[in-house]
Design an enzyme around this catalytic site. Structure first.
Site, short mmCIF file in Angstrom:
data_model
loop_
_atom_site.label_atom_id
_atom_site.label_comp_id
_atom_site.label_asym_id
_atom_site.label_seq_id
_atom_site.Cartn_x
_atom_site.Cartn_y
_atom_site.Cartn_z
CG HIS A 1 -1.57 -1.79 1.42
ND1 HIS A 1 -2.28 -1.89 0.54
CD2 HIS A 1 -1.67 -2.74 2.35
CE1 HIS A 1 -2.55 -2.58 0.87
NE2 HIS A 1 -2.47 -3.82 1.94
CD GLU B 1 -1.93 -3.65 4.92
OE1 GLU B 1 -3.15 -3.55 4.73
OE2 GLU B 1 -1.41 -4.50 4.37
CG HIS C 1 0.71 -7.12 2.20
ND1 HIS C 1 -0.07 -5.73 2.08
CD2 HIS C 1 1.70 -7.23 1.38
CE1 HIS C 1 0.13 -5.70 0.75
NE2 HIS C 1 1.31 -6.24 0.39
CD GLU D 1 -1.26 -9.68 4.34
OE1 GLU D 1 -1.56 -8.98 5.77
OE2 GLU D 1 -2.50 -9.73 2.91
ZN LIG Z 1 -1.88 -5.41 2.78
#
Ligand SMILES: [Zn+2]
Length: 275
Positions: free
Chosen positions: A69, A106, A161, A239
């Site tokens: 992101h 995030e 992430h 993640e």
């Molecule tokens: Zn993400």
């Protein structure tokens, strides 16, 4: 956060409603063996093991790091909503990502972890290629994120992430590619090896346990992520935890916790790259 398998939450709508998106949208081995202190020779006598200084252990290696992101994705909703080709379909250029309940994004988390990780790996001699230069802009799109690692002919690529799942869900998972038309089988296999090395190191050293809500022992396989589908170099996503879970969020909002995450990721990448 994790990438929706189906539709993607409209980032602009979510923002305008003051909501936090619940998932990332798309794209948005062997256990390492500790150096042995000694070896036993054929004669049975104990000899000091050859030392392998970690100082420049990654000399000559190129690593692409992709902080998921970007800090201004939310302010550029129409730009990140544009569709790009991901090899077996199309998907949004990028998504806003998730955040903790207290608003730690995030994008800020992935940026900070990636900076820490890059510093560690550079200290070991690796050349680092980043997919974005700061946390103050938007994008790049997921196809470009894959392309940056490809262009650099990276020996390994990692997309960082954090997830945004139900509050009771916790733990990390590594996302590895499955077979996708156009992706060489050798890249899939190498990515799967990379995924196991990252999983093993992350489970051992990050302070996070394997996910209790997705994947199998900390590994999930996906064929709907542009960042993976378009990669021609070994690549996985991690993640790191669930930002909506209080325990995971406490670790992710702490500088000490992020340093520990970065060190675990460096070990996983190093174990893979050193074979
Ligand atoms: Zn993400």
């Amino acid at each position: 956060m994790r990438f929706d398998r189906g539709g993607v939450v409209a980032a602009g709508l979510a923002l305008s409603l003051g909501l936090v998106t619940a998932a990332c949208g798309d794209d948005g081995g062997e256990p390492s063996t500790a150096p042995t202190a000694a070896t036993t020779s054929a004669s049975g006598s104990t000899q000091p093991a050859p030392s392998r200084p970690d100082g420049r252990a990654l000399d000559g290696k190129t690593i692409a790091l992709d902080p998921g992101h970007n800090g201004k994705n939310g302010a550029n909703a129409s730009k990140i909503a544009r569709k790009v080709q991901i090899g077996n379909g199309s998907k949004e250029c990028d998504t806003t990502g998730t955040s903790t309940n207290d608003g730690y994004s995030e994008a800020a988390f992935t940026w900070d972890v990636t900076q820490r990780l890059a510093k560690i790996l550079r200290g070991q001699g690796a050349k680092i290629v980043l997919t974005r230069e700061d946390n103050d802009g938007w994008g790049p799109c997921i196809d470009q994120r894959a392309g940056i690692g490809n262009k650099a002919k990276a020996d390994a690529a990692l997309s960082v992430h954090a997830d945004g799942a139900a509050a009771s869900s916790h733990g990390f998972h590594v996302i590895e590619p499955g077979p996708v038309r156009g992706m060489p089988a050798s890249v899939v296999r190498a990515s799967n090896e990379l995924g196991r090395d990252v999983r093993d190191a992350f489970e051992r050293d990050s302070g996070f346990t394997p996910s209790n809500y997705i994947g199998d022992d900390g590994i999930d396989r996906r064929t709907d992520l542009g960042g993976l589908n378009l990669s021609t170099v070994p690549k996985v996503f991690v993640e790191c935890g669930n930002m909506r879970n209080a325990g995971d969020a406490a670790k992710m909002t702490s500088a000490q916790g992020r340093q520990r995450i970065a060190e675990a990721l460096a070990k996983g990448l190093g174990n893979y790259l050193r074979g």
